[in-house]
Write an enzyme that holds these catalytic residues in place. Structure first.
Site, PDB file in Angstrom:
ATOM      1  N   LYS A  74       1.208  -7.367  -0.904  1.00 56.43           N
ATOM      2  CA  LYS A  74       2.267  -7.007   0.049  1.00 56.43           C
ATOM      3  C   LYS A  74       3.017  -8.273   0.457  1.00 56.43           C
ATOM      4  CE  LYS A  74       2.854  -4.431   4.395  1.00 56.43           C
ATOM      5  NZ  LYS A  74       2.152  -3.699   5.482  1.00 56.43           N
ATOM      6  N   SER A 149       3.728   0.890   6.351  1.00 56.66           N
ATOM      7  CA  SER A 149       4.689  -0.054   5.839  1.00 56.66           C
ATOM      8  C   SER A 149       4.326  -0.608   4.456  1.00 56.66           C
ATOM      9  CB  SER A 149       4.829  -1.232   6.808  1.00 56.66           C
ATOM     10  OG  SER A 149       3.587  -1.910   6.946  1.00 56.66           O
ATOM     11  N   SER A 173      -0.719   1.280   8.341  1.00 58.71           N
ATOM     12  CA  SER A 173       0.154   0.938   7.211  1.00 58.71           C
ATOM     13  C   SER A 173      -0.508   0.813   5.849  1.00 58.71           C
ATOM     14  CB  SER A 173       0.902  -0.355   7.497  1.00 58.71           C
ATOM     15  OG  SER A 173       2.012  -0.072   8.299  1.00 58.71           O
TER      16      SER A 173
END
Ligand code: GLN
Length: 483
Positions: A74, A149, A173
């Site tokens: 990420k 996210s 997330s």
């Protein structure tokens, strides 16, 4: 052989038997990436990934489970010398001079970094639509969001654009995008994994964790990244076992609590019926289920959004155009005052959701409101935590839906941030209490569908602090139950 379909352990076995090469896995993953229009990645490491795979193949030695295995990261986790944008314009050109601890650990294992994945700006959001680099699409149905996210990481794993990935979870997330994309995602206990090098959103809630195609892969990744780190004083000195070798699918007699507050209005029929079907599987496997109460659940959203925004407003104060990141250049013929530079930089560098949260957080911390909002939220956080403590006196695991609805359509909720916040109801309490939780995809045969689409649904298993093995065992039992 379609290598990208396989799990870490299968690929590891094929590598050590010399039946495949790491370079072949890397190629098959990049092929999928070049065919994809999902927008899972912000940055790709095509050259360095290929080079590293070749070097490993030359040596022919794959000592660790992750040696030669492609992984995606990420884009809020720092990698030395590579862009770390956090999905934001303000960090578009930021290149960290150091590695996050999790990156160092994966590098030691010989994992191959494929790229940095798309995400909601500064990890604020539930759909990846808040990314400065455009939204990621759900691989099962491109009209839908992949969740957020960590939507880029989840979609990349589900779409075979990588074997496994890391995400971060402040209020859901990792778990929510895992559930929207039909894969597994685990948020570790707070303090289990070092946060050093994770760009901070809300420091008392953030944790890095794995996303993967099955429980075994999650177990491998967790063992690889967990452990005390002197660079993160909140990381804890707890033994890190081989979660993989300790996996045990015998869950006879395990007590699973089902919180009644999680099965009220707002929960879609699709999710409710699917979760009930999954509960029946756990019963068939010999687990004992009982209804429990997490009485202060209704305050979780307000508490989370006060604490998370307060911490974010402080953490994001560093982006002022001075030390790093975007800086608004002065306009011609006119001297720019320092204050104006700060203001314009932040105005142009941050997206709407970030500004909304900075304002909310700053408001909650102001003199006069601090006691009423921030301190109150801290107190309620303790109460929410003690609800879990009480429940865990009676049960080993708590089972809930991961999210109240299956994936929603792109654009459907973007203009209604409050509705988006409210939907975080099943994930945020876990972060407030610092507990570990995993989202497990419900088998397609058990998914109840009112409509026609085939969107996945996740069941969340929450464990006692540092008892990740318990939830992994339950996930493994469910996964291997042939449903
Ligand atoms: N959806 C939550 C939020 O927007 C969770 C974010 C996260 O876990 N990073 O705050």
């Amino acid at each position: 052989m379609e290598l990208e379909n396989h799990s870490i352990s299968t690929l590891h076995n094929l590598l050590i038997k010399k039946e495949i090469k790491s370079s072949e896995i890397v190629e098959s993953v990049f092929e999928h990436i070049s065919d994809s229009s999902l927008n899972c990645y912000i940055t790709l490491f095509e050259d360095s990934a290929r080079k590293k795979a070749k070097e490993l193949d030359k040596k022919g030695d794959y000592p660790e489970p992750l040696t030669g295995i492609p992984i995606a990261i990420k884009d809020n986790i720092c990698m030395k010398g590579e862009p770390t944008t956090c999905g934001s314009k303000i960090l578009e050109d930021f290149i960290p001079p150091y590695n996050a601890t999790v990156i160092e650990k994966l590098e030691k294992q010989g994992a191959i970094f494929i790229g940095k994945t798309n995400m909601d700006e500064f990890a604020m959001g539930s759909s990846t639509e808040n990314s400065y680099f455009g939204p990621t699409l759900n691989p099962i149905d491109n009209d839908y969001v992949p969740g957020g996210s960590s939507g880029g990481s989840a979609a990349a794993v589900a779409n075979k654009e990588v074997i496994c990935a890391l995400g971060s979870d402040t209020g859901g997330s990792i778990r929510q995008p895992a559930s929207f994309c039909g894969i597994f995602g685990l948020k570790p206990t707070y303090g289990r994994v070092s946060r050093y090098g994770l760009v901070a959103f809300a420091s008392s809630l953030d944790q890095i964790g794995p996303l993967a195609k099955n429980t075994q892969d999650i177990a491998i990744l967790l063992s690889a990244i967990a452990g005390r780190d002197v660079k993160d004083s909140t990381s804890r000195d707890k033994e890190v076992p081989s979660f993989l070798h300790n996996l045990n699918s015998n869950i006879k007699g395990i007590k699973i609590g089902i919180p009644k507050e999680y099965f009220t209005e707002g929960l879609s029929d699709d999710v409710r019926v699917s979760i009930e079907n999954a509960i029946n599987i756990f019963k068939d496997l010999g687990a004992k289920t009982e209804q429990i109460s997490l009485a202060h659940t209704e305050y979780a959203i307000a508490t989370y959004y006060l604490i998370a925004t307060a911490e974010a407003s402080s953490n994001l104060a560093r982006y002022d155009g001075v030390k790093y990141g975007y800086r608004r250049q002065k306009t011609e013929n006119r001297k720019q005052k320092l204050k104006e530079m700060y203001e314009q930089t932040r105005k142009e560098g941050f997206g709407d959701e970030i500004k909304r949260r900075i304002m909310l957080g700053t408001f909650g911390l102001q003199t006069g409101y601090y006691d009423e909002y921030y301190l109150k939220a801290r107190e309620v956080r303790d109460i929410i935590k003690s609800d879990f403590d009480d429940a865990f006196e009676r049960v080993n695991i708590i089972l809930t839906p991961t999210y109240p609805i299956p994936a929603f359509k792109l654009g459907e909720k973007i203009d209604d941030p409050l509705e988006m916040y409210l939907s975080d109801i099943f994930t945020v309490s876990v972060n407030l209490a610092g507990l570990p939780a995993i989202s497990v995809p419900i088998s397609p045969a058990l998914i109840h569908k009112c409509g026609t689409n085939e969107l996945p649904i996740g069941v969340q298993l929450i464990g006692r602090a540092f008892c990740e093995q318990d939830i992994l065992n339950c996930a493994y039992a469910y996964e291997t139950s042939n449903t």
